[in-house]
Write a protein that holds these residues in place. Structure first.
Motif, PDB file in Angstrom:
ATOM      1  N   MET A  73       0.820  -1.206   0.000  1.00 33.09           N
ATOM      2  CA  MET A  73       0.000   0.000   0.000  1.00 33.09           C
ATOM      3  C   MET A  73       0.856   1.259   0.000  1.00 33.09           C
ATOM      4  SD  MET A  73      -3.269  -1.081   2.317  1.00 33.09           S
ATOM      5  CE  MET A  73      -4.035   0.487   1.969  1.00 33.09           C
ATOM      6  N   GLU A  74       1.894   1.260   0.807  1.00 34.56           N
ATOM      7  CA  GLU A  74       2.778   2.424   0.854  1.00 34.56           C
ATOM      8  C   GLU A  74       3.452   2.655  -0.497  1.00 34.56           C
ATOM      9  OE1 GLU A  74       6.625   4.141   3.379  1.00 34.56           O
ATOM     10  OE2 GLU A  74       5.748   2.195   3.877  1.00 34.56           O
ATOM     11  N   ILE A  77       0.840   4.070  -3.084  1.00 38.91           N
ATOM     12  CA  ILE A  77       0.495   5.472  -2.820  1.00 38.91           C
ATOM     13  C   ILE A  77       1.646   6.406  -3.208  1.00 38.91           C
ATOM     14  CG2 ILE A  77       0.015   7.134  -0.974  1.00 38.91           C
ATOM     15  CD1 ILE A  77      -1.583   4.864   0.416  1.00 38.91           C
ATOM     16  N   GLN A  81       1.506   9.112  -6.320  1.00 40.63           N
ATOM     17  CA  GLN A  81       1.674  10.526  -5.954  1.00 40.63           C
ATOM     18  C   GLN A  81       2.874  11.148  -6.660  1.00 40.63           C
ATOM     19  OE1 GLN A  81       1.854  10.305  -1.638  1.00 40.63           O
ATOM     20  NE2 GLN A  81      -0.314  10.834  -1.427  1.00 40.63           N
ATOM     21  N   ALA A  97      -8.784  -2.220   3.767  1.00 44.09           N
ATOM     22  CA  ALA A  97      -7.783  -1.180   3.512  1.00 44.09           C
ATOM     23  C   ALA A  97      -7.867  -0.686   2.083  1.00 44.09           C
ATOM     24  CB  ALA A  97      -6.387  -1.711   3.809  1.00 44.09           C
ATOM     25  N   GLY A 100     -10.939   1.389   1.895  1.00 42.24           N
ATOM     26  CA  GLY A 100     -10.874   2.603   2.703  1.00 42.24           C
ATOM     27  C   GLY A 100      -9.842   3.602   2.250  1.00 42.24           C
ATOM     28  N   GLN A 101      -8.791   3.125   1.510  1.00 46.01           N
ATOM     29  CA  GLN A 101      -7.715   4.019   1.119  1.00 46.01           C
ATOM     30  C   GLN A 101      -7.418   4.024  -0.378  1.00 46.01           C
ATOM     31  OE1 GLN A 101      -4.485   2.702   3.825  1.00 46.01           O
ATOM     32  NE2 GLN A 101      -4.599   4.732   4.738  1.00 46.01           N
ATOM     33  N   LEU A 102      -7.072   2.878  -0.921  1.00 48.37           N
ATOM     34  CA  LEU A 102      -6.575   2.841  -2.297  1.00 48.37           C
ATOM     35  C   LEU A 102      -7.626   3.203  -3.337  1.00 48.37           C
ATOM     36  CD1 LEU A 102      -4.284  -0.328  -2.224  1.00 48.37           C
ATOM     37  CD2 LEU A 102      -3.651   2.071  -1.939  1.00 48.37           C
ATOM     38  N   GLY A 105      -9.069   6.851  -2.894  1.00 53.61           N
ATOM     39  CA  GLY A 105      -7.998   7.821  -3.113  1.00 53.61           C
ATOM     40  C   GLY A 105      -7.537   7.891  -4.553  1.00 53.61           C
ATOM     41  N   TRP A 350     -13.219  -1.649   8.128  1.00 49.43           N
ATOM     42  CA  TRP A 350     -12.103  -0.696   8.160  1.00 49.43           C
ATOM     43  C   TRP A 350     -12.271   0.309   9.293  1.00 49.43           C
ATOM     44  CZ3 TRP A 350      -7.360   0.219   6.624  1.00 49.43           C
ATOM     45  CH2 TRP A 350      -6.878   1.524   6.518  1.00 49.43           C
ATOM     46  N   GLU A 351     -13.480   0.834   9.425  1.00 50.19           N
ATOM     47  CA  GLU A 351     -13.726   1.907  10.395  1.00 50.19           C
ATOM     48  C   GLU A 351     -13.768   1.414  11.837  1.00 50.19           C
ATOM     49  OE1 GLU A 351     -17.340   3.386   8.814  1.00 50.19           O
ATOM     50  OE2 GLU A 351     -16.370   4.523   7.189  1.00 50.19           O
TER      51      GLU A 351
END
Length: 366
Positions: A73-74, A77, A81, A97, A100-102, A105, A350-351
């Motif tokens: 994931m890191e 991202i 970016q 995850a 909730g993120q990838l 985003g 996730w939450e």
């Protein structure tokens, strides 16, 4: 997975059929051949074999690499970016995850092969789930003739204090996801299992039957490990004399032949014998090999493509693909006894992770 209504199933079949008619696999293959080589990450080393098989089949260079979920994931991202995408595909064994993120985003996207969509349950399509990995209750076949428990509430009884091996929920998000999924989809079954075991209705100050079970399990001092291998070893390593029951990955059953373990699957435990953790297949946004990436996703959703992982008991979300007859755990005959991951509550999983971790921490007694 939950059953479709007849009408919903018919609509899915009609929609999938329409998309399949417009989809040209041969055209995708030709387009993929003109693109740069692929880099694919997964949390299992079997991705290396999958990539080699893909290259052998299509003549398209692909390299598979094992990486833990946080590292994947890191990397994704940061690459997106920076506008310097080197990773083309990521198989993330952490659906919450990804949801909730990838995905929100804009770091990655999900793609469902149109010609295979009719064979993939709707709840496994948004995002696309590649495999479901079973974590199952196991016992030592050299110490017991059969699984020593028949009801999960037994794991909270004094007889099993300190004798349940499992990964630490504080370090393994799939376990807190399991807690949330159990509360969301099986709380009534957990409550009924209590009455079956104790002969009386559950009375608790906890908000749900699941919360009561998790609190009681934590208070019973399970042996917490940092990996499935350690939990499997506690249960069934050669020379083991302690009567542990463990919650372990189906993949660890290969150690019966490879390391002389004596793991046996606990079937018939009321109401579930374990859960599945799903892996989502994502194409990284900005890849310069979009067609090759789609082709690999297509390949992974076939029996040929997923074969290296199926050997470890990982179940394809293509319903026409079966586990090998000689898969060591025998989980294929007991899928109905599992709590199968449903991404419909992925964002809730996730939450609530921190909430479940705090709940476990407050109730755990070593």
């Amino acid at each position: 997975m939950k059953q479709l209504t007849t009408t919903a199933a018919m609509l899915l079949a009609l929609t999938s059929s329409a998309f399949a008619e417009d989809f040209d696999l041969n055209a995708l293959i030709e387009a993929a051949k003109s693109e740069p080589p692929l880099t694919i990450f997964d949390s299992t080393g079997k991705i290396v074999d999958m990539a080699k098989g893909f290259t052998a089949k299509y003549g398209i260079e692909a390299v598979g690499a094992k990486a833990k979920v946080p590292a994947q994931m890191e990397t994704i991202i940061r690459e997106v970016q920076a506008g310097n995408v080197q990773t083309d595909i990521s198989f993330i064994a952490d659906v919450p995850a990804a949801m909730g993120q990838l995905l929100p985003g804009g770091f990655a996207e999900s793609w469902v092969p149109p010609d295979l969509a009719a064979d993939i349950a709707p709840e496994a399509q948004n995002p696309l789930l590649i495999v479901a990995s079973p974590n199952i209750l196991a016992y030592n076949t050299k110490l017991y003739d059969a699984c020593p428990i028949t009801n999960i509430w037994q794991l909270t009884d004094p007889d099993w204090r300190g004798k349940v091996a499992m990964q630490d929920p504080l370090g393994k998000p799939s376990y807190t996801d399991f807690f949330n999924q159990m509360q969301t989809y099986a709380d009534d079954k957990i409550r009924a299992a209590y009455q079956t075991h104790y002969g009386k209705p559950l009375e608790t100050d906890k908000p749900t039957a699941t919360a009561a079970f998790i609190a009681a399990l934590a208070a019973n001092g399970p042996l917490l490990t940092d990996a499935d291998a350690a939990a499997a070893e506690a249960v069934a390593a050669p020379g083991q004399t302690a009567p542990f029951v463990g919650l372990v990955s189906a993949a660890k059953f290969r150690d019966n032949a490879g390391s002389g373990f004596s793991l046996g699957l606990c079937s018939g435990v009321d109401p579930i014998i374990g859960f599945t953790n799903a892996t989502v297949g994502l194409i990284v946004k900005g890849t310069d090999s979009p067609n090759a990436a789609k082709l690999f996703i297509h390949y992974a959703m076939t029996a040929e493509g997923i074969a290296p992982q199926a050997e470890d008991g990982k179940m394809s979300l293509n319903t026409t693909v079966s586990l090998p007859a000689d898969e060591p755990s025998g989980i294929a005959g007991h899928v109905a006894e599992l709590l199968v991951y449903n991404p419909a509550s992925g964002l809730s999983d996730w939450e609530t992770r921190q909430d479940w971790q705090d709940f476990w921490r407050l109730n755990y007694v070593k």
